[in-house]
Design an enzyme around this catalytic site. Sequence first.
Site, PDB file in Angstrom:
ATOM      1  N   ASP A  56       0.824  -1.191   0.000  1.00 36.54           N
ATOM      2  CA  ASP A  56       0.000   0.000   0.000  1.00 36.54           C
ATOM      3  C   ASP A  56       0.870   1.257   0.000  1.00 36.54           C
ATOM      4  O   ASP A  56       1.621   1.508   0.946  1.00 36.54           O
ATOM      5  CB  ASP A  56      -0.879  -0.035   1.254  1.00 36.54           C
ATOM      6  CG  ASP A  56      -1.953   1.021   1.206  1.00 36.54           C
ATOM      7  OD1 ASP A  56      -2.581   1.168   0.148  1.00 36.54           O
ATOM      8  OD2 ASP A  56      -2.148   1.712   2.220  1.00 36.54           O
ATOM      9  N   THR A  89      -3.202   5.484  -4.144  1.00 36.14           N
ATOM     10  CA  THR A  89      -2.150   6.263  -3.506  1.00 36.14           C
ATOM     11  C   THR A  89      -0.810   6.082  -4.207  1.00 36.14           C
ATOM     12  O   THR A  89      -0.037   7.021  -4.325  1.00 36.14           O
ATOM     13  CB  THR A  89      -2.007   5.902  -2.016  1.00 36.14           C
ATOM     14  OG1 THR A  89      -1.710   4.506  -1.890  1.00 36.14           O
ATOM     15  CG2 THR A  89      -3.281   6.197  -1.264  1.00 36.14           C
ATOM     16  N   THR A  90      -0.547   4.873  -4.675  1.00 33.98           N
ATOM     17  CA  THR A  90       0.713   4.645  -5.386  1.00 33.98           C
ATOM     18  C   THR A  90       0.690   5.370  -6.725  1.00 33.98           C
ATOM     19  O   THR A  90       1.638   6.092  -7.069  1.00 33.98           O
ATOM     20  CB  THR A  90       0.932   3.138  -5.638  1.00 33.98           C
ATOM     21  OG1 THR A  90       0.667   2.421  -4.437  1.00 33.98           O
ATOM     22  CG2 THR A  90       2.343   2.866  -6.093  1.00 33.98           C
ATOM     23  N   ASP A 381      -8.937   0.113   1.365  1.00 34.51           N
ATOM     24  CA  ASP A 381      -8.965   0.666   0.005  1.00 34.51           C
ATOM     25  C   ASP A 381     -10.289   0.325  -0.658  1.00 34.51           C
ATOM     26  O   ASP A 381     -10.933   1.147  -1.296  1.00 34.51           O
ATOM     27  CB  ASP A 381      -7.830   0.066  -0.861  1.00 34.51           C
ATOM     28  CG  ASP A 381      -6.465   0.630  -0.464  1.00 34.51           C
ATOM     29  OD1 ASP A 381      -6.390   1.347   0.549  1.00 34.51           O
ATOM     30  OD2 ASP A 381      -5.481   0.345  -1.170  1.00 34.51           O
TER      31      ASP A 381
HETATM   32  P1  ADP Z   1      -2.694   2.200  -6.118  1.00 33.19           P
HETATM   33  O1  ADP Z   1      -2.124   2.453  -4.767  1.00 33.19           O
HETATM   34  O2  ADP Z   1      -2.371   3.305  -7.068  1.00 33.19           O
HETATM   35  O3  ADP Z   1      -4.132   1.839  -6.102  1.00 33.19           O
HETATM   36  P2  ADP Z   1      -2.268  -0.521  -6.915  1.00 33.19           P
HETATM   37  O4  ADP Z   1      -1.089  -1.352  -6.613  1.00 33.19           O
HETATM   38  O5  ADP Z   1      -3.551  -0.832  -6.241  1.00 33.19           O
HETATM   39  O6  ADP Z   1      -1.862   0.969  -6.663  1.00 33.19           O
HETATM   40  O7  ADP Z   1      -2.477  -0.592  -8.491  1.00 33.19           O
HETATM   41  C1  ADP Z   1      -3.488   0.099  -9.125  1.00 33.19           C
HETATM   42  C2  ADP Z   1      -3.379  -0.080 -10.607  1.00 33.19           C
HETATM   43  O8  ADP Z   1      -3.516  -1.451 -10.957  1.00 33.19           O
HETATM   44  C3  ADP Z   1      -4.469   0.672 -11.336  1.00 33.19           C
HETATM   45  O9  ADP Z   1      -3.946   1.336 -12.450  1.00 33.19           O
HETATM   46  C4  ADP Z   1      -5.428  -0.436 -11.728  1.00 33.19           C
HETATM   47  O10 ADP Z   1      -6.178  -0.106 -12.864  1.00 33.19           O
HETATM   48  C5  ADP Z   1      -4.484  -1.563 -11.986  1.00 33.19           C
HETATM   49  N1  ADP Z   1      -5.149  -2.875 -11.952  1.00 33.19           N
HETATM   50  C6  ADP Z   1      -5.905  -3.383 -10.959  1.00 33.19           C
HETATM   51  N2  ADP Z   1      -6.363  -4.616 -11.295  1.00 33.19           N
HETATM   52  C7  ADP Z   1      -5.879  -4.889 -12.520  1.00 33.19           C
HETATM   53  C8  ADP Z   1      -5.971  -6.006 -13.406  1.00 33.19           C
HETATM   54  N3  ADP Z   1      -6.683  -7.083 -13.095  1.00 33.19           N
HETATM   55  N4  ADP Z   1      -5.329  -5.917 -14.584  1.00 33.19           N
HETATM   56  C9  ADP Z   1      -4.624  -4.825 -14.899  1.00 33.19           C
HETATM   57  N5  ADP Z   1      -4.479  -3.750 -14.113  1.00 33.19           N
HETATM   58  C10 ADP Z   1      -5.108  -3.772 -12.942  1.00 33.19           C
HETATM   59 MG    MG Z   2      -5.090   0.220  -5.347  1.00 31.09          MG
END
Ligand code: ADP
Ligand code: MG
Length: 550
Positions: A56, A89-90, A381
Amino acid sequence: MIVLSEESQRTSGKDAQNMNITAGKAVAESVRTTLGPKGMDKMLVDSGGSVVVTNDGVTILKEMDIDHPAANMIVEVSETQEDEVGDGTTSAVVVAGELLDQAEELLDQDIHATTLAQGYRQAAEKAKEILEEDAIEVTEDDRETLVEIAQTAMTGKGAENSKDLLADLVVDAVLAVKDEDGIDTENVSVEKVVGSSIDQSELVEGVIVDKERVDENMPYAVEDANVALFDGAIEVKETEIDAEVNVTDPDQLQQFLDQEEEQLREMVDHLVDIGADVVFVGDGIDDMAQHYLAQEGILAVRRAKSDDLKRLARATGGRVVSNLEDIESDDLGFAGSVAQKDVGGDERIFVEDVEEAKSVTLILRGGTEHVVDEIERAIDDSLGVVRTTLLDGQVLPGGGAPEAELALQLRDFADSVGGREQLAVEAFADALEVIPRTLAENAGLDPIDSLVDLRSRHDGGEFGAGLDAYTGDVIDMEAEGVVEPLRVKTQAIESATEAAVMILRIDDVIAAGDLKGGGSDDDGDEPAGGPGGAGGMGGMGGMGGMGGAM
Ligand code: ADP
Ligand code: MG
């Protein structure tokens, strides 16, 4: 003429800009590898030796103990994101870092920071417009989409393996606490239980109080219970002043004790009179009163936290009263079942079967403490995105689709901007592509191939085309059920732009005293920063080199 004190440090012009940009970029770099479904986790160990393993973004940055001022501005981006939407957040931080990176190149070409700032702002404004136009409408009845939203937020986190079950629980929880005033996810409390597996997690539509009944002779469980909520003590009232009671013969002592008992008896009788079956007491309960309560078959809990009392009031429709004599039947709440149950070896009081559970409890189970902690962060989240979706009613496909679309449309828009700002708008477009690029990198794919593929599909009018991190194919993300609230994206763009612009516009850093770890730090006792630690990055402590070390 010297106007600053000897201890103060000053860095101006290009040096200041470079220092701040480097600091900001290093923060973004430090969380980049965690982005997306295939992102890695980080293990953070604090000075006391306690360990957090997480994926996270905002948690990593908070734990990192960053104290470089410009780096902190980027950390704030993730905090705002956390407060506003709870997810993304990332991404927000990674975009902010890339905006700085792109800006650095333009600054080297002697584009003025103000021009850059203006271009970035224009681009961010336009980006929001584009996303709002393309967003998909969702209503409360569209449960399937809500579940998908909840699942997408869990993807790549510890909760992923059980995301079907957990997403259902999250959607139920958010819908349960929704009321006329909105949705306060604080009303979803999370109980973490170590032991057994995630699949055994459940949602209790009601409140779980981390207490036991106060006396063993009280009933374990009460059905159709009238619940009294009393924020005080069932004890003999202390005399205001220290009175000395002179007892001259045993009868008098007995009389005195009888009087105390009588007081307690009256308090319990009052509860019986108004029809209370269960009583939650904020303070203590005298032993004698406990005995009377047990005799009356009343289940009593003492030292209930005021938060718990509030939640109980919300859930049972009762009222918290701070004067026992003032409690009336009308103030009592109602629950179909109040029972003491065992949760992972701890006894808790479950208050369930309430008319409309405006307050619910998610029991999260997991093999170890670290596992449950990380599941809880993913659930947080997830609660955030479902709440945001219900409030705004607009979602976007994920997997880098919005960013790829924005990059395309912003490049067109740049032509209409003209002047030097055009370059800034183009840089902004390039910067957004960091999201699909990073998703690809983290999934072990070739980022160039993936981007080329994405671009051509968006060029062909496929707004929802995103990167499937599992197969490496470019697919329709909406059809795949990878969706995120619109606000996750608009908020990230807004805060990332603001932070980047703020950092770019600084051309003078004047620090009273020691700007920790500044390049000119000459007392020599600070450890040298890591590979990323040049130019004032020592202020990030041992983590300064994190970006470079990944
Ligand atoms: P954040 O803290 O930004 O939410 P995450 O590690 O949760 O970071 O990653 C979010 C990103 O991963 C977003 O761009 C989201 O669209 C993408 N994402 C989530 N699930 C999938 C999936 N099944 N396939 C491709 N991208 C995905
Ligand atoms: Mg996320």
